[in-house]
Enzyme design. Structure first.
Site, PDB file in Angstrom:
ATOM      1  N   HIS A   1       0.865  -1.181   0.000  1.00  0.00           N
ATOM      2  CA  HIS A   1       0.000   0.000   0.000  1.00  0.00           C
ATOM      3  C   HIS A   1       0.901   1.230   0.000  1.00  0.00           C
ATOM      4  O   HIS A   1       1.697   1.423   0.917  1.00  0.00           O
ATOM      5  CB  HIS A   1      -0.915   0.023   1.226  1.00  0.00           C
ATOM      6  CG  HIS A   1      -1.871   1.182   1.211  1.00  0.00           C
ATOM      7  ND1 HIS A   1      -3.128   1.108   0.637  1.00  0.00           N
ATOM      8  CD2 HIS A   1      -1.746   2.458   1.673  1.00  0.00           C
ATOM      9  CE1 HIS A   1      -3.734   2.275   0.762  1.00  0.00           C
ATOM     10  NE2 HIS A   1      -2.919   3.104   1.378  1.00  0.00           N
ATOM     11  N   CYS A   2       0.789   2.041  -1.042  1.00  0.00           N
ATOM     12  CA  CYS A   2       1.679   3.196  -1.208  1.00  0.00           C
ATOM     13  C   CYS A   2       0.981   4.466  -0.732  1.00  0.00           C
ATOM     14  O   CYS A   2      -0.041   4.865  -1.302  1.00  0.00           O
ATOM     15  CB  CYS A   2       2.092   3.340  -2.675  1.00  0.00           C
ATOM     16  SG  CYS A   2       3.148   4.770  -2.980  1.00  0.00           S
TER      17      CYS A   2
END
Length: 412
Positions: free
Chosen positions: A128-129
């Site tokens: 998850h960025c």
């Protein structure tokens, strides 16, 4: 009007909310500052309407900006692709090889993982960025990696413009004692636009130069990390699973041979699984081409083994001896705890004295684990896990298996 009404839908407006997060705000601010300052400095340094080189320089700068934003917004709004809610394998016999997600009320397909931020099971989840406020996964992996390549290239071009602008503007004003450092700028100075290079302009250019160089180094390193896993047809999570598989086999001396199932045996073949001319990766996100010695559930079965092993080896029982309110940086727990807070978006959990925690990992000042819940909470499918200060707990000095009932009573 039909195109506009088709574009502006409730779902699209909901996706636009992804911009309201510190990650996209910072990322887009850096892009805006570097691009704007590079264009302004290009006018001062290399006037685009007077020379062919100046025109090419300016057009390239605009192209970098457009390509960077195109891939950035695609990575954000196309998204990674999600496993349908309540998904089950076509062959019910295969369910025994899969993990069940209580939140999505369905099974996790091969290569999928549940993201707590997105609150969905993500296809081929890499991570998850926070910079795109979305997961990097099956559908947007190519866009995300292209952004990681284009951003350093564009920032490197902008950094050259900043350096040359400061050089040409300050060379004749200030003597640095660099009598041997001279650059022939006769072709560039054929026309000097009436844009003053004042002290604020110099400060803004210097600031933009720092952003450009920092972005080039940081994002460039991320690009090489992503390409390393893509060329092996892996994700960052799967690389970690592979390492744990080798550790498990070595620890128990089982004599197994773990073969990563999705490596097709050639870098070019692996590369084409992610990057295609159409922009859409190969596969449906559920069924994948695998190594001849493996099957669709080789990795999921390994995950189940590691999950069982984790319960045996990793979980250590701790009792809470000091209350904790779940703050990210609790000053009341000491300066070291305050300054050494984990740099992650994983949650913190509030603790009450007497609670029992099953810790799975940690640092010198913080620990991560699951809170032992009562029967009603477990039946409801609740799970409370996250980080907490190490000083708030102490290790239980009794046998865990023999005192499960005691632990439950303490929690209640």
């Amino acid at each position: 009007m039909k195109f506009l009404s088709a574009f502006v839908t409730f779902e699209n407006l909901h996706e636009v909310r992804r911009l309201c997060h510190w990650g996209p705000v910072i990322a887009l601010s850096v892009i805006a500052i570097c691009s704007t300052m590079a264009m302004l400095d290009s006018i001062i340094w290399y006037w685009p309407l007077d020379t062919t080189g100046g025109s090419i320089n300016f057009i390239m700068l605009i192209n970098w900006t457009v390509l960077i934003l195109y891939n950035y917004f695609n990575a954000m709004f196309v998204g990674p692709g999600y496993i349908p809610l309540g998904w089950k394998p076509e062959n019910q016999h295969d369910a025994q090889y899969l993990q069940y997600c209580r939140v999505c009320q369905g099974y996790k397909a091969p290569r999928s993982h549940h993201c707590r931020k997105c609150n969905r099971c993500v296809m081929k989840m890499d991570h998850h960025c926070p910079w795109i406020n979305n997961c990097c996964g099956h559908l947007n992996h190519a866009y995300f990696t292209s952004f990681l390549l284009l951003a350093p290239l564009g920032c490197s071009h902008a950094a050259i413009i900043f350096i040359m602008t400061m050089y040409t503007q300050l060379y004749e004003r200030i003597s640095f004692g660099w009598s041997t450092v001279k650059i022939d700028m006769s072709a560039v100075r054929q026309f000097q636009p009436l844009m003053p290079f004042s002290v604020p302009a110099f400060a803004a250019t210097l600031f933009a130069l720092g952003l450009a160089l920092g972005t080039t180094i940081a994002v460039g390193m991320l690009f090489f990390i992503q390409m390393k896993v893509i060329l092996r047809n892996k994700t960052s999570i799967e690389s970690w699973i592979e390492e744990k598989a080798k550790d498990r086999i070595q620890h128990y001396q089982t004599g197994e041979e773990f073969i990563f199932p999705y490596d097709l045996g050639g870098r070019w073949l692996n590369f084409k699984q992610v990057f295609t001319w159409s922009g859409t990766p190969k596969g449906d996100g559920i069924v994948w081409p695998v190594h001849p010695k493996c099957n669709q559930h080789t990795l999921t079965m390994e995950q189940l083994k590691q999950k069982a092993d984790k319960r045996v080896r990793s979980q250590v029982q701790y009792q809470v001896v000091e209350d904790y309110n779940g703050a990210c940086c609790p000053l009341s727990k000491g300066l070291q705890t305050f300054f050494r807070t984990p740099c992650t978006e994983e949650p913190r959990i509030a603790l009450n004295k007497g609670d029992i925690i099953l810790a799975t990992r940690g640092t010198k000042w913080w620990m991560y684990g699951d809170k032992v819940l009562n029967e009603e909470e477990m039946k409801a499918g609740d799970r409370v896990r996250g980080w907490f200060p190490r000083r708030c707990v102490e290790k239980c000095h009794y046998d865990t298996a023999a005192n499960d009932g005691t632990s439950d009573k303490k929690v209640n």
